[in-house]
Scaffold this motif. Structure first.
Motif, PDB file in Angstrom:
ATOM      1  N   SER A 123      -3.669   5.954  -3.330  1.00 21.19           N
ATOM      2  CA  SER A 123      -2.866   6.589  -4.376  1.00 21.19           C
ATOM      3  C   SER A 123      -3.172   6.025  -5.751  1.00 21.19           C
ATOM      4  O   SER A 123      -2.874   6.664  -6.764  1.00 21.19           O
ATOM      5  CB  SER A 123      -1.378   6.420  -4.069  1.00 21.19           C
ATOM      6  N   ALA A 131       4.019   6.137   2.020  1.00 16.03           N
ATOM      7  CA  ALA A 131       3.146   6.325   0.860  1.00 16.03           C
ATOM      8  C   ALA A 131       1.683   6.415   1.280  1.00 16.03           C
ATOM      9  O   ALA A 131       0.927   7.257   0.767  1.00 16.03           O
ATOM     10  CB  ALA A 131       3.349   5.171  -0.123  1.00 16.03           C
ATOM     11  N   ALA A 186      -0.338   9.940   0.835  1.00 15.47           N
ATOM     12  CA  ALA A 186      -1.477   9.857  -0.081  1.00 15.47           C
ATOM     13  C   ALA A 186      -2.740  10.369   0.597  1.00 15.47           C
ATOM     14  O   ALA A 186      -3.525  11.118   0.003  1.00 15.47           O
ATOM     15  CB  ALA A 186      -1.681   8.420  -0.551  1.00 15.47           C
ATOM     16  N   LEU A 196       0.416  12.797  -6.542  1.00 17.95           N
ATOM     17  CA  LEU A 196      -0.174  11.477  -6.330  1.00 17.95           C
ATOM     18  C   LEU A 196       0.578  10.396  -7.098  1.00 17.95           C
ATOM     19  O   LEU A 196       0.768   9.277  -6.604  1.00 17.95           O
ATOM     20  CB  LEU A 196      -1.653  11.487  -6.745  1.00 17.95           C
ATOM     21  N   ILE A 243       3.713   9.612  -5.212  1.00 16.04           N
ATOM     22  CA  ILE A 243       3.416   8.772  -4.053  1.00 16.04           C
ATOM     23  C   ILE A 243       3.117   7.340  -4.490  1.00 16.04           C
ATOM     24  O   ILE A 243       3.575   6.374  -3.871  1.00 16.04           O
ATOM     25  CB  ILE A 243       2.225   9.353  -3.273  1.00 16.04           C
ATOM     26  N   HIS A 244       2.375   7.200  -5.586  1.00 20.68           N
ATOM     27  CA  HIS A 244       2.024   5.860  -6.059  1.00 20.68           C
ATOM     28  C   HIS A 244       3.259   5.093  -6.517  1.00 20.68           C
ATOM     29  O   HIS A 244       3.322   3.865  -6.370  1.00 20.68           O
ATOM     30  CB  HIS A 244       1.008   5.948  -7.199  1.00 20.68           C
TER      31      HIS A 244
END
Length: 412
Positions: A242, A297, A301, A329, A332-333
């Protein structure tokens, strides 16, 4: 043992939470302004600096902040109040950002590019002090079960400000150097304000045993002797999907749409919106089980990176599919950062938190360079090939994260 934050009363915890959220929000706003992926890259393009210098921005920023931490951890450990170390780092970042503002106002071309890289190196080294010390400050002042929310709230608040900045950037076409100068100067002010907020936090003093780290060798030895910590470092490495995919998304978007550099505005908005929406949610999940947040995550990702590959193969001649993927993204990061940060703070409740943070970050700095170099070589062959490799990295992170022991509230 390290100081047990659970012994503090609700009033102390609430006051510390407010200062942490306020201070972290201000520093994260500064980070979004002095961002090598967007604002600094945009400035160097406008200033006419060589593309080769632009390509060095992210490696210098990330590795410069991570690599020194094992070496400086003995010095940090000698401080009774880790807040003082954080203040030194925050002041250093403010001074470096101020220097960047001066560069933006007075320089151009190769000179501007080299000057920005030098100042970014100083900025990253100062950031390493903040990164190393803030986890300890949080661990001493906020009990388990609330730490993820503190990080999440600050992410959300900074995301709201980033939205405003991104929308403003969309309105600027061919911005003069003075615009960047004022923008970077505003970033410098964020760290000054953060010092005034977070510097006064009521942090318990370290005990002698908590400060008993004699050398870098002692800190690095944790990797050999602490199985749980070594497992965490491996899991954290597999979360890089990610972190490393977004620049490829921006590059593919530029190639597909032919957008001018001003097209980065929507990506700044997307990153801010992701932090705004994801910070609190991920924070609550992390307080229940930070290892499961890391696993989620990593898995999501991996799936999204494969979607990016599919879109690249099919082709998209408009900007918005890429912006949407960048937003997902970034969301998610945000979860990956909240999850790994909460986990290492909770793992440090057993003691040696400063060493855990220092060693894991130094190792990550090395692995970031290694994985980044490998994906760059693969990208020379095919961008899609590099992305598939990152997707496989994320997929491997799911079982590894789930095998981590529970910490914090989840371990009770």
């Amino acid at each position: 043992m390290s100081v047990d934050a659970s012994t503090r009363d609700d009033g102390q915890v609430s006051a510390a939470s407010r200062r942490l959220v306020g201070g972290l929000t201000l520093t994260k706003v500064g980070d979004r302004i002095v961002d090598p992926k967007t604002v600094l890259a945009w400035f160097l393009e406008t200033a006419g600096a060589p593309v080769a210098l632009t390509g060095l921005l992210v490696p210098i920023r990330e590795s410069g902040a991570l690599l020194p931490q094992a070496a400086i951890s003995p010095w940090v450990a000698r401080h009774v109040r880790r807040t003082n170390v954080w203040v030194i780092g925050a002041v250093g970042q403010s001074l470096a950002a101020s220097g960047m503002a001066a560069v933006a106002a007075t320089m151009s071309g190769v000179v501007a590019g080299v000057a920005i890289l030098i100042l970014l190196t100083i900025f990253a080294l100062a950031r390493s002090l903040c990164s190393l010390s803030i986890k300890d400050v949080m661990g001493r002042t906020i009990p388990a079960g609330r730490r993820g929310r503190v990080t999440g709230w600050s992410d959300s608040a900074s995301g709201l400000v980033a939205l405003t900045v991104g929308l403003g950037l969309q309105q600027v076409d061919g911005a003069p150097a003075t615009t960047f100068a004022w923008l970077l100067a505003g970033g410098a002010v964020m760290w000054v304000l953060a010092v005034s907020v977070l510097g006064g936090i009521d942090e318990p003093a370290a005990t002698e045993l908590d400060r008993n780290i004699e050398s870098m060798r002692d800190a690095v030895g944790l990797l050999r002797h602490d199985d749980d910590f070594r497992h965490f470092v491996i899991a954290r490495t597999l979360l890089l999907a990610s972190a490393l995919t977004p620049p490829f998304v921006v590059s593919l978007a530029a190639q597909a749409t032919g957008s001018e550099i001003a097209g980065l505005g929507p990506f700044v908005v997307a990153a801010g919106l992701a932090a705004l929406l994801g910070g609190r949610t991920w924070g609550r999940f992390a307080d229940r089980s930070s290892r499961r947040v890391m696993a989620a995550a990593a898995g999501t990702a991996s799936a999204v990176v494969l979607v990016v590959v599919a879109v690249a193969v099919v082709g998209a001649d408009t900007l918005w599919p890429w912006v949407v993927l960048y937003f997902v993204l970034s969301l998610i990061h945000t979860g990956a950062r909240v999850g790994r940060s909460t986990y290492v703070v909770e793992l440090g409740d057993r003691g040696a938190r400063t060493s855990y943070v220092a060693v894991s970050n130094t190792v990550m700095g090395l692995l970031l360079l290694a994985v980044g170099a490998i994906t760059s070589v693969l990208a020379l062959l095919s961008t899609e090939l590099a992305l598939v490799a990152l997707a496989l990295l994320g997929a491997a992170g799911v079982p590894v994260s789930l095998r981590l022991p529970e910490t914090g509230v989840g371990a009770r």
